[in-house]
Design a protein around this motif. Structure first.
Motif, PDB file in Angstrom:
ATOM      1  N   PRO A  61      35.895 -23.572  42.237  1.00 22.52           N
ATOM      2  CA  PRO A  61      34.816 -24.209  41.474  1.00 22.52           C
ATOM      3  C   PRO A  61      34.907 -25.739  41.528  1.00 22.52           C
ATOM      4  O   PRO A  61      35.985 -26.278  41.738  1.00 22.52           O
ATOM      5  N   LEU A  62      33.733 -26.390  41.320  1.00 22.73           N
ATOM      6  CA  LEU A  62      33.667 -27.851  41.399  1.00 22.73           C
ATOM      7  C   LEU A  62      34.521 -28.506  40.315  1.00 22.73           C
ATOM      8  O   LEU A  62      34.494 -28.078  39.159  1.00 22.73           O
ATOM      9  N   VAL A  63      35.287 -29.511  40.722  1.00 14.50           N
ATOM     10  CA  VAL A  63      36.022 -30.310  39.735  1.00 14.50           C
ATOM     11  C   VAL A  63      35.770 -31.783  40.033  1.00 14.50           C
ATOM     12  O   VAL A  63      35.527 -32.162  41.180  1.00 14.50           O
ATOM     13  N   PRO A  64      35.818 -32.645  39.007  1.00 15.95           N
ATOM     14  CA  PRO A  64      35.683 -34.079  39.272  1.00 15.95           C
ATOM     15  C   PRO A  64      36.926 -34.619  39.974  1.00 15.95           C
ATOM     16  O   PRO A  64      38.040 -34.227  39.630  1.00 15.95           O
ATOM     17  N   VAL A  65      36.735 -35.464  40.973  1.00 16.28           N
ATOM     18  CA  VAL A  65      37.850 -36.042  41.724  1.00 16.28           C
ATOM     19  C   VAL A  65      37.686 -37.558  41.695  1.00 16.28           C
ATOM     20  O   VAL A  65      36.645 -38.078  42.102  1.00 16.28           O
ATOM     21  N   SER A  87      38.374 -22.254  46.712  1.00 17.35           N
ATOM     22  CA  SER A  87      38.192 -21.056  47.541  1.00 17.35           C
ATOM     23  C   SER A  87      37.393 -21.375  48.800  1.00 17.35           C
ATOM     24  O   SER A  87      37.213 -20.522  49.652  1.00 17.35           O
ATOM     25  N   THR A  88      36.908 -22.622  48.932  1.00 19.75           N
ATOM     26  CA  THR A  88      36.052 -22.935  50.080  1.00 19.75           C
ATOM     27  C   THR A  88      36.667 -23.963  51.022  1.00 19.75           C
ATOM     28  O   THR A  88      36.020 -24.377  51.986  1.00 19.75           O
ATOM     29  N   SER A  89      37.904 -24.400  50.771  1.00 17.83           N
ATOM     30  CA  SER A  89      38.522 -25.386  51.653  1.00 17.83           C
ATOM     31  C   SER A  89      38.894 -24.740  52.991  1.00 17.83           C
ATOM     32  O   SER A  89      39.529 -23.693  53.012  1.00 17.83           O
ATOM     33  N   ASP A 134      35.359 -29.200  52.761  1.00 15.45           N
ATOM     34  CA  ASP A 134      35.118 -28.482  51.503  1.00 15.45           C
ATOM     35  C   ASP A 134      33.795 -28.989  50.905  1.00 15.45           C
ATOM     36  O   ASP A 134      33.240 -29.989  51.363  1.00 15.45           O
ATOM     37  N   VAL A 135      33.339 -28.276  49.885  1.00 15.54           N
ATOM     38  CA  VAL A 135      32.068 -28.622  49.232  1.00 15.54           C
ATOM     39  C   VAL A 135      32.203 -29.914  48.426  1.00 15.54           C
ATOM     40  O   VAL A 135      33.188 -30.095  47.710  1.00 15.54           O
ATOM     41  N   VAL A 136      31.206 -30.783  48.544  1.00 17.79           N
ATOM     42  CA  VAL A 136      31.125 -31.974  47.706  1.00 17.79           C
ATOM     43  C   VAL A 136      29.755 -31.954  47.015  1.00 17.79           C
ATOM     44  O   VAL A 136      28.743 -31.638  47.647  1.00 17.79           O
ATOM     45  N   ALA A 137      29.736 -32.247  45.714  1.00 15.43           N
ATOM     46  CA  ALA A 137      28.461 -32.323  44.971  1.00 15.43           C
ATOM     47  C   ALA A 137      28.287 -33.733  44.439  1.00 15.43           C
ATOM     48  O   ALA A 137      29.250 -34.374  44.015  1.00 15.43           O
ATOM     49  N   ILE A 138      27.045 -34.208  44.487  1.00 15.39           N
ATOM     50  CA  ILE A 138      26.762 -35.608  44.132  1.00 15.39           C
ATOM     51  C   ILE A 138      25.331 -35.699  43.615  1.00 15.39           C
ATOM     52  O   ILE A 138      24.476 -34.872  43.978  1.00 15.39           O
ATOM     53  N   ASN A 139      25.058 -36.687  42.784  1.00 17.35           N
ATOM     54  CA  ASN A 139      23.711 -36.865  42.256  1.00 17.35           C
ATOM     55  C   ASN A 139      22.784 -37.553  43.263  1.00 17.35           C
ATOM     56  O   ASN A 139      23.122 -38.594  43.813  1.00 17.35           O
TER      57      ASN A 139
END
Ligand SMILES: *[C@@H]1O[C@H](CO)[C@@H](O)[C@H](O)[C@H]1NC(C)=O
Ligand SMILES: *[C@@H]1O[C@H](CO)[C@@H](O)[C@H](O)[C@H]1NC(C)=O
Ligand SMILES: *[C@@H]1O[C@H](CO)[C@@H](O)[C@H](O)[C@H]1NC(C)=O
Length: 444
Positions: A61-65, A87-89, A134-139
């Motif tokens: 799951p997404l975590v702040p880095v 789980s997606t790396s 891996d997944v990265v999420a951003i505004n």
């Protein structure tokens, strides 16, 4: 078939429903494509020198880095030795297109995972690390606010270790490289969303308020300001240094940092006498002017420092006092008035190509410290520890004459246009604004 069989009205209705469902699906389907992305950047003084820290979301799951921003850094790296759970790396396999985006890379003979050197450009420690995605999420942003979160499923990074993380600000586990590579944050975001290869950064001078970083083109609107900051920039060409000046690069690779062409320096409209040979980059990569977010203050080659400091003291016209390290030129606070543009001192003007001028005003040139106020420039000769990173990875890096540091960048909007290779800049003091004026409240 539908044309042949007369439809009962209920069937017709059903058909229309299907049709409209189909249409609304096909409108919603091409997933939202952002024109620009936005990240907050915070000034953090928890480590020995100030760092500018951003925060992205990564993993499943997404975590702040939290990451220290490195304008001239080639890569996004993060510590995988401690606390990396996802789980997606996925590691990148030698010979894949993902590995080749990193240029020269190493290959682990056993598991065929490619690796690349990475460095902590704050401490100068380097290691080798595996390349992963891996997944990265951003505004995404419309230029006024964050509007919605978008994600990149296979964002490339290098796996760092505890030893390279050491020395970063509290809670920071890696670095966000914005340099001229195919895998820096700006490059990966612009290729993921096919937007213009531009990014902009605006560092706040306060540790209490967020500065901002944009990927993609403007508008860059700051709350109550009615002007789009991307429209008020002054431009100068970005220059490429043929030889890397950073640690841990393979010998012979060009620099991925951002250089500009300073032709002369003026204090109070008077030219400072300088050895101009130092201002250009020679074929070994020595000399010239680069911009850095990991050097907290501007570092000048020693003869340039002495000449600028002398001209500045003369122009200020106040007596100097015992300096406070790392600075060499300080005044009594009572001798310098304070204004809206910071301490009332003469501008230090960097004269660029075509007589374009970058004016360093009092707020950017001066630093208050222990009851005195100092010229916030560092002599590379007198204090090598805060100057050019002095470590060697098989060969010695060429020395840059002028490194414009973060204090001098604060409250300036800087836009890097990688397609046309130019830098746009504007002091927000001229707009009666500052870098903390972007409205981070989501408007979605
Ligand atoms: C997007 O912006 C909102 C509002 O600033 C923030 O709360 C949220 O954490 C951001 N999301 C990501 C993925 O950064
Ligand atoms: C100017 O700098 C260059 C490069 O460091 C040096 O070779 C040259 O001797 C210097 N010239 C003078 C007049 O000091
Ligand atoms: C910030 O943006 C939000 C969402 O659009 C808005 O409601 C709010 O009034 C804005 N705040 C300021 C200070 O402009």
């Amino acid at each position: 078939m539908l044309a042949l069989v007369p439809m009962a009205s209920s069937v017709k209705l059903l058909f229309l429903c299907f049709l409209s469902l189909f249409i609304s699906f096909s409108i919603a389907q091409p997933s939202f494509r952002p024109k620009a992305l936005v990240l907050p950047v915070t000034k953090d003084v928890s480590a020995s020198v100030p760092q500018y820290v951003t925060q992205i979301k990564q993993r499943t799951p997404l975590v702040p880095v939290k990451l220290t921003v490195d304008l001239g850094g080639g890569y996004f790296w993060v510590n995988c030795e401690k606390g990396y759970v996802s789980s997606t790396s996925k590691p990148a396999r030698c010979g894949s297109a993902q590995c080749s985006l990193f240029g020269l890379y190493g290959c682990n003979v056993e598991d065929k995972i490619c690796s690349r050197s990475l460095s902590n450009t704050v401490t100068g420690v380097s290691t080798f690390g595996e390349i992963h995605a891996d997944v990265v999420a951003i505004n995404a942003t419309d230029g006024n606010n964050p509007v919605r979160v978008v994600s990149v499923p296979k964002f490339l990074f290098i796996c760092g270790a505890n030893v390279v993380q050491n020395g970063l600000a509290s809670g920071v586990t890696g670095m966000a490289g914005l340099g001229r590579t195919k895998v820096s944050l700006p490059s990966q975001f612009s290729s993921a969303f096919s937007f213009l290869r531009k990014f902009a950064i605006c560092l706040s001078s306060s540790t209490m308020t967020n500065g901002v970083m944009f990927f993609g083109d403007g508008p860059y609107n700051f709350g109550y300001l009615n002007s789009d900051l991307s429209k008020v920039l002054t431009f100068t060409p970005l220059i490429t240094n043929p030889v890397s000046t950073a640690p841990s690069y393979f010998q012979g690779e060009p620099s991925v940092e951002y250089f500009i062409g300073v032709k002369s320096i003026r204090v109070s409209d008077k030219n400072v006498p300088l050895n101009t040979t130092l201002l250009s980059i020679d074929r070994n990569g020595i000399g010239g002017t680069k911009i850095s977010t990991v050097n907290p203050y501007t570092v000048l080659e020693t003869t340039i420092y002495k000449a600028v400091s002398e001209a500045f003291v003369k122009a200020v016209g106040a007596p100097t006092v015992a300096p406070v390290a790392p600075f060499g030129t300080c005044f009594a606070t009572k001798d310098i008035q304070s204004t809206r543009m910071g301490p009332a001192v003469p501008d230090i003007n960097l004269v660029l190509q075509n007589e374009v001028v970058w004016s360093i005003i009092g707020a950017n040139s001066m630093v208050y410290t222990n009851d005195v106020i100092c010229l916030g420039f560092v002599d590379a000769g007198s204090d090598p520890s805060t100057a050019q990173v002095g470590f060697v990875v098989g060969y010695s890096q060429p020395i840059t004459s002028i490194t414009i540091g973060a204090h001098q960048l604060e409250n300036n909007m800087l836009q890097f246009d990688l397609a046309t290779s130019r830098l746009g800049f504007r002091s927000l003091f001229l707009e009666h604004a500052n870098c903390a004026n972007f409205n981070f409240t989501s408007s979605a």
